[in-house]
Design a protein around this motif. Structure first.
Motif, short mmCIF file in Angstrom:
data_model
loop_
_atom_site.label_atom_id
_atom_site.label_comp_id
_atom_site.label_asym_id
_atom_site.label_seq_id
_atom_site.Cartn_x
_atom_site.Cartn_y
_atom_site.Cartn_z
N LYS A 142 -0.06 2.70 9.47
CA LYS A 142 -1.11 2.04 10.25
C LYS A 142 -0.63 0.69 10.76
O LYS A 142 -0.85 0.33 11.93
N ARG A 143 0.04 -0.07 9.89
CA ARG A 143 0.57 -1.37 10.32
C ARG A 143 1.67 -1.20 11.36
O ARG A 143 1.76 -1.98 12.32
N LEU A 144 2.50 -0.18 11.19
CA LEU A 144 3.58 0.07 12.15
C LEU A 144 3.02 0.41 13.52
O LEU A 144 3.54 -0.03 14.56
N LEU A 145 1.95 1.19 13.54
CA LEU A 145 1.31 1.53 14.81
C LEU A 145 0.77 0.29 15.50
O LEU A 145 0.91 0.14 16.72
N ILE A 146 0.17 -0.62 14.73
CA ILE A 146 -0.32 -1.87 15.31
C ILE A 146 0.83 -2.68 15.90
O ILE A 146 0.72 -3.26 16.98
N SER A 147 1.97 -2.70 15.18
CA SER A 147 3.15 -3.41 15.69
C SER A 147 3.63 -2.83 17.00
O SER A 147 3.97 -3.57 17.95
N VAL A 148 3.69 -1.51 17.09
CA VAL A 148 4.15 -0.85 18.32
C VAL A 148 3.20 -1.16 19.48
O VAL A 148 3.64 -1.49 20.59
N VAL A 149 1.90 -1.09 19.23
CA VAL A 149 0.92 -1.39 20.28
C VAL A 149 1.05 -2.84 20.72
O VAL A 149 0.96 -3.15 21.93
N ALA A 150 1.27 -3.76 19.76
CA ALA A 150 1.41 -5.18 20.11
C ALA A 150 2.62 -5.40 21.00
O ALA A 150 2.55 -6.15 21.99
N VAL A 151 3.74 -4.77 20.68
CA VAL A 151 4.95 -4.92 21.48
C VAL A 151 4.74 -4.36 22.88
O VAL A 151 5.13 -4.97 23.89
N GLY B 281 0.79 -1.22 0.00
CA GLY B 281 0.00 0.00 0.00
C GLY B 281 0.83 1.27 0.00
O GLY B 281 2.01 1.28 -0.36
N LYS B 282 0.20 2.32 0.44
CA LYS B 282 0.84 3.63 0.47
C LYS B 282 1.44 3.89 1.86
O LYS B 282 1.36 3.05 2.75
N SER B 283 2.00 5.08 2.03
CA SER B 283 2.64 5.42 3.30
C SER B 283 1.67 5.33 4.47
O SER B 283 2.03 4.87 5.56
N ALA B 284 0.44 5.76 4.24
CA ALA B 284 -0.55 5.71 5.31
C ALA B 284 -0.84 4.27 5.74
O ALA B 284 -1.03 4.00 6.93
N ASP B 285 -0.86 3.36 4.78
CA ASP B 285 -1.09 1.95 5.11
C ASP B 285 0.07 1.38 5.94
O ASP B 285 -0.14 0.64 6.89
N PHE B 286 1.29 1.74 5.54
CA PHE B 286 2.47 1.28 6.29
C PHE B 286 2.46 1.83 7.72
O PHE B 286 2.73 1.10 8.68
N TYR C 83 4.45 -7.35 12.55
CA TYR C 83 3.16 -7.29 11.85
C TYR C 83 3.24 -6.41 10.62
O TYR C 83 2.66 -6.74 9.57
N TRP C 84 3.95 -5.31 10.69
CA TRP C 84 4.08 -4.39 9.56
C TRP C 84 4.68 -5.08 8.34
O TRP C 84 4.40 -4.69 7.20
N PHE C 85 5.48 -6.14 8.59
CA PHE C 85 6.17 -6.84 7.50
C PHE C 85 5.35 -8.00 6.93
O PHE C 85 5.24 -8.14 5.71
N TRP C 86 4.77 -8.84 7.82
CA TRP C 86 4.13 -10.05 7.33
C TRP C 86 2.65 -9.87 7.00
O TRP C 86 2.05 -10.74 6.34
#
Length: 237
Positions: free
Chosen positions: A35-44, A28-33, A72-75
């Motif tokens: 969003k996934r990165l934020l989910i990864s941070v929250v999960a950690v 996706g675009k930067s916004a999609d990345f 999560y941002w990667f897979w």
């Protein structure tokens, strides 16, 4: 022309695991990345909190969960693409279709709506629309189908009567009922028309070329006495 594909060849042209173009599509675009990165941070952070609460006894388990969540941002694009591929791979029968472009037209489709407030404090609904290319494809048997994709600059090269190829999917062994089609390849322009790249394109082009050679060889053979069924048949690929 519609040629049945073997299951082995079908699983080669539509992969089980996401290909590079499919991964790129779901990246996706930067916004999609972000969003996934934020989910990864929250999960950690959630795993770290659990470690404080549960203690060191669950360290191995929590480390695994933290690793999965942190990546999560990667897979996530791999999972999304693989699940989408599986929707097509569940159909038991497939075929290689070669026909022509019958018609081309453009439409504007509603993509999403947003609610906002204007300067007067009134609620306003904003419609986001996208121009779409619509292709009507068919062959000499009378089969006709339509596909719709986002409009791209390279689509200017498309014209009626151009050869069009794709993979079709069915629940019937004789492919009498086509339920799904893939992205379309226009060999005379070396152009792909698609939204999502279902096909392993190098594999598909190889099938296309081999079928083209078989057709040419068949056309060069001397005519023989025809049986009651005079329709030309091609081997399964």
């Amino acid at each position: 022309m519609l040629v049945p594909l073997t299951r082995q060849k079908f699983e080669q042209v539509i992969p089980r695991i996401a290909s590079a173009p499919q991964y790129k599509y779901y990246w996706g675009k930067s916004a999609d990345f972000l969003k996934r990165l934020l989910i990864s941070v929250v999960a950690v952070l959630a795993v770290l909190l659990l470690r404080v609460v549960l203690g060191e006894g669950f360290g191995t388990l929590l480390f695994g969960l933290g690793l999965i969540g942190g990546l999560y941002w990667f897979w996530s694009p791999v999972l999304s693409a693989s699940l989408r591929n599986q929707e097509y791979r569940r159909y038991p029968y497939s075929g290689f279709f070669r026909g022509r472009v019958l018609d081309i037209y453009l439409t504007e489709e509603l993509i999403s709506t947003e609610e906002t407030v204007n300067n007067q404090g009134d609620l306003v609904i904003v419609e986001n629309r996208e121009r779409r290319l619509n292709l009507e494809l068919g062959d000499e048997s009378g089969f006709v189908t339509e596909i719709q994709v986002p409009l791209r600059k390279e689509h200017k090269a498309i014209a009626p009567n151009q050869i069009a190829e794709m993979v079709v999917l069915s629940n019937q062994p004789d492919l009498s009922d086509i339920v799904k089609v893939t992205d379309v390849y226009l060999p005379t322009k070396n152009l792909w028309v698609s939204d999502y790249p279902y096909l392993q394109r190098d594999m598909f082009i190889d099938v296309s070329r081999r079928l083209g050679r078989d057709r040419d060889d068949s056309d060069r053979r001397p005519p023989r006495k025809k049986s009651r069924s005079s329709s030309r048949r091609y081997p399964d690929y």
